[in-house]
Design an enzyme around this catalytic site. Structure first.
Site, PDB file in Angstrom:
ATOM      1  N   HIS A  19      30.200  -6.801 -21.836  1.00 24.81           N
ATOM      2  CA  HIS A  19      30.964  -7.509 -20.662  1.00 24.81           C
ATOM      3  C   HIS A  19      30.615  -8.874 -21.396  1.00 24.81           C
ATOM      4  O   HIS A  19      31.660  -9.851 -21.082  1.00 24.81           O
ATOM      5  CB  HIS A  19      30.221  -7.429 -19.404  1.00 24.81           C
ATOM      6  CG  HIS A  19      30.592  -5.889 -18.955  1.00 24.81           C
ATOM      7  ND1 HIS A  19      29.589  -5.465 -17.964  1.00 24.81           N
ATOM      8  CD2 HIS A  19      31.426  -5.380 -18.961  1.00 24.81           C
ATOM      9  CE1 HIS A  19      30.127  -4.495 -17.279  1.00 24.81           C
ATOM     10  NE2 HIS A  19      31.128  -4.160 -17.907  1.00 24.81           N
ATOM     11  N   HIS A  42      39.105   2.850 -18.948  1.00 22.88           N
ATOM     12  CA  HIS A  42      38.114   3.661 -18.259  1.00 22.88           C
ATOM     13  C   HIS A  42      37.347   2.668 -17.521  1.00 22.88           C
ATOM     14  O   HIS A  42      36.554   2.064 -17.914  1.00 22.88           O
ATOM     15  CB  HIS A  42      37.251   4.317 -19.152  1.00 22.88           C
ATOM     16  CG  HIS A  42      37.797   5.280 -19.964  1.00 22.88           C
ATOM     17  ND1 HIS A  42      38.775   5.091 -21.157  1.00 22.88           N
ATOM     18  CD2 HIS A  42      37.641   6.780 -19.880  1.00 22.88           C
ATOM     19  CE1 HIS A  42      39.096   6.015 -21.730  1.00 22.88           C
ATOM     20  NE2 HIS A  42      38.546   7.018 -21.065  1.00 22.88           N
ATOM     21  N   SER A 100      33.369  -4.048 -15.636  1.00 24.06           N
ATOM     22  CA  SER A 100      34.450  -4.664 -16.414  1.00 24.06           C
ATOM     23  C   SER A 100      35.841  -4.999 -15.809  1.00 24.06           C
ATOM     24  O   SER A 100      36.077  -5.984 -16.047  1.00 24.06           O
ATOM     25  CB  SER A 100      35.067  -3.483 -17.631  1.00 24.06           C
ATOM     26  OG  SER A 100      35.384  -2.316 -17.072  1.00 24.06           O
ATOM     27  N   GLU A 118      41.445   4.807 -13.806  1.00 28.73           N
ATOM     28  CA  GLU A 118      40.298   5.491 -13.411  1.00 28.73           C
ATOM     29  C   GLU A 118      40.429   6.699 -12.859  1.00 28.73           C
ATOM     30  O   GLU A 118      41.484   6.969 -11.935  1.00 28.73           O
ATOM     31  CB  GLU A 118      39.329   4.621 -12.275  1.00 28.73           C
ATOM     32  CG  GLU A 118      38.262   5.296 -11.816  1.00 28.73           C
ATOM     33  CD  GLU A 118      36.875   5.872 -12.844  1.00 28.73           C
ATOM     34  OE1 GLU A 118      36.827   5.039 -13.968  1.00 28.73           O
ATOM     35  OE2 GLU A 118      36.744   7.155 -12.767  1.00 28.73           O
ATOM     36  N   ASP A 143      45.035   9.468 -16.774  1.00 33.47           N
ATOM     37  CA  ASP A 143      44.168   9.776 -17.861  1.00 33.47           C
ATOM     38  C   ASP A 143      44.320   8.071 -18.839  1.00 33.47           C
ATOM     39  O   ASP A 143      45.446   7.816 -18.744  1.00 33.47           O
ATOM     40  CB  ASP A 143      44.593  10.623 -18.844  1.00 33.47           C
ATOM     41  CG  ASP A 143      43.972  10.629 -20.254  1.00 33.47           C
ATOM     42  OD1 ASP A 143      42.667  10.872 -20.280  1.00 33.47           O
ATOM     43  OD2 ASP A 143      44.684  10.155 -21.070  1.00 33.47           O
ATOM     44  N   GLY A 144      43.152   7.562 -19.079  1.00 35.30           N
ATOM     45  CA  GLY A 144      43.313   6.314 -19.579  1.00 35.30           C
ATOM     46  C   GLY A 144      44.086   6.251 -20.791  1.00 35.30           C
ATOM     47  O   GLY A 144      44.710   5.116 -21.150  1.00 35.30           O
ATOM     48  N   ASP A 164      36.619   2.267 -23.095  1.00 32.33           N
ATOM     49  CA  ASP A 164      35.188   2.496 -22.534  1.00 32.33           C
ATOM     50  C   ASP A 164      34.820   3.722 -21.808  1.00 32.33           C
ATOM     51  O   ASP A 164      34.522   3.998 -20.835  1.00 32.33           O
ATOM     52  CB  ASP A 164      34.791   1.452 -21.472  1.00 32.33           C
ATOM     53  CG  ASP A 164      33.289   1.524 -21.303  1.00 32.33           C
ATOM     54  OD1 ASP A 164      32.456   1.900 -21.868  1.00 32.33           O
ATOM     55  OD2 ASP A 164      32.822   0.742 -20.152  1.00 32.33           O
TER      56      ASP A 164
HETATM   57  N1  SAM Z   1      34.672   0.335 -18.025  1.00 30.54           N
HETATM   58  C1  SAM Z   1      33.462   0.232 -17.086  1.00 30.54           C
HETATM   59  C2  SAM Z   1      32.513  -1.025 -16.993  1.00 30.54           C
HETATM   60  O1  SAM Z   1      32.278  -1.443 -17.895  1.00 30.54           O
HETATM   61  O2  SAM Z   1      31.971  -1.419 -15.764  1.00 30.54           O
HETATM   62  C3  SAM Z   1      32.437   1.486 -17.198  1.00 30.54           C
HETATM   63  C4  SAM Z   1      33.398   2.758 -17.150  1.00 30.54           C
HETATM   64  S1  SAM Z   1      32.417   4.224 -17.394  1.00 30.54           S
HETATM   65  C5  SAM Z   1      31.471   4.174 -19.012  1.00 30.54           C
HETATM   66  C6  SAM Z   1      33.587   5.468 -17.881  1.00 30.54           C
HETATM   67  C7  SAM Z   1      34.555   5.675 -16.700  1.00 30.54           C
HETATM   68  O3  SAM Z   1      35.633   6.563 -17.298  1.00 30.54           O
HETATM   69  C8  SAM Z   1      33.812   6.487 -15.531  1.00 30.54           C
HETATM   70  O4  SAM Z   1      34.044   5.965 -14.402  1.00 30.54           O
HETATM   71  C9  SAM Z   1      34.715   7.769 -15.652  1.00 30.54           C
HETATM   72  O5  SAM Z   1      34.884   8.290 -14.180  1.00 30.54           O
HETATM   73  C10 SAM Z   1      35.984   7.249 -16.122  1.00 30.54           C
HETATM   74  N2  SAM Z   1      37.034   8.508 -16.739  1.00 30.54           N
HETATM   75  C11 SAM Z   1      36.496   9.537 -17.550  1.00 30.54           C
HETATM   76  N3  SAM Z   1      37.513  10.225 -18.067  1.00 30.54           N
HETATM   77  C12 SAM Z   1      38.632   9.496 -17.694  1.00 30.54           C
HETATM   78  C13 SAM Z   1      39.913   9.383 -18.156  1.00 30.54           C
HETATM   79  N4  SAM Z   1      40.319  10.596 -19.034  1.00 30.54           N
HETATM   80  N5  SAM Z   1      40.975   8.430 -17.835  1.00 30.54           N
HETATM   81  C14 SAM Z   1      40.309   7.658 -16.945  1.00 30.54           C
HETATM   82  N6  SAM Z   1      39.161   7.222 -16.625  1.00 30.54           N
HETATM   83  C15 SAM Z   1      38.347   8.275 -16.896  1.00 30.54           C
END
Ligand code: SAM
Length: 279
Positions: A19, A42, A100, A118, A143-144, A164
């Protein structure tokens, strides 16, 4: 699979580095009046309560933001990151920690926008609620990487993509390389920041090798370790790989990382800022 929940880890040493780097890049984008886009592949839920039982269970934030927060003198360059935390807590203590999306929102001007994805069925509604009726924020339960591909190049032609993923599967390291290959073809001037954990150093070396193989220049690696690499379970370090970093990022992180090492892991800590591929 979607078993990862960021609430267990929010505010840990990895979040702090991620961050801070994110804040520095967003500040650099604000040097020009022209609008920029922030794209978070993500996103998580955007805000974390450090008194929640999941946070308390791991206590990870106590080895991360709590140690930085306790320092009486902090580098001026991390002020906007600290301000993002202060504003969530109405200036009182450290209960809520910004994910984030909230860190990004604190840096947006009226002309800027952000796009969040998400996929988790429980986290997505919380993220939606966090930014309810915020016209500068678009949120997708997709999907991200798919959404990233579909969104590039952005109309603004300036901005930051934060990548992320949870890295629950080894495949995700390769997915990142593929996402960068596809994204860079569509938008070569964007700034891409990829977060990584050091759990198995080999995974990171393979990912870096994959990125080197794409023929992209200007790739900076930033890392903070809390203990030496090990074959045992657990994250010993984390970092950010930044493509097209602002020129000030290398200098700023060279000032900030010694501070973070002293605050978080004074005896076993280590840090580095290195070019994977220079200009
Ligand atoms: N970026 C966030 C932060 O810094 O506060 C933390 C993210 S965390 C490491 C990863 C997130 O990705 C989780 O909330 C998870 O549910 C989500 N996730 C997992 N697979 C995903 C996908 N294919 N597409 C989007 N989000 C996904």
């Amino acid at each position: 699979m979607l078993s990862y929940r960021h609430s267990f880890h929010a505010g840990n040493h990895a979040d702090v580095v991620k961050h801070i780097v994110q804040s520095l890049i967003l500040n650099s984008l604000k040097n020009k009046d022209k609008p920029f886009v922030y794209h978070d592949t993500h996103s998580g839920v955007g805000r974390y309560d450090l008194t929640h039982e999941w946070s308390e269970k791991t206590g990870e934030y106590k080895q991360g933001i709590a140690r930085v927060w306790a320092q009486s003198e902090r580098p001026a360059a991390i002020q906007s990151y600290l301000d993002a935390i202060t504003s969530l807590n109405n200036g009182e203590g450290l209960r809520y920690y910004p994910g984030s999306p909230r860190v990004a929102r604190a840096h947006l001007r009226p002309q800027d926008r952000m796009l969040l994805t998400e996929l988790h069925p429980s986290d997505y509604p919380l993220l939606q609620q966090e930014f309810h009726r915020d016209r500068q924020v678009s949120i997708f339960k997709e999907d991200g990487f798919q959404r990233l591909k579909a969104s590039l190049p952005p109309q603004e032609r300036r901005g930051l993509v934060l990548i992320d993923p949870p890295y629950e599967l080894a495949k995700e390291y390769r997915d990142v390389v593929q996402a960068i290959a596809q994204s860079y073809k569509r938008w070569a001037t964007g700034i891409y920041a990829i977060w990584y954990p050091v759990v198995n150093r080999c995974d990171i070396e393979d990912m870096i090798e994959g990125l080197e193989g794409l023929g992209i220049r200007k790739i900076l690696q930033i890392e903070l370790g809390v203990s030496p690499d090990t074959n045992e379970r657990g994250m010993t370090a984390s970092g950010m790989i930044v493509i097209n970093p602002p020129w000030t990022l290398e200098r700023d992180m060279n000032d900030i990382l010694p501070f973070l090492k002293e605050a978080i892991a004074p005896v076993t800590g280590h840090w580095k800022v290195d070019w994977i591929v220079p200009e």
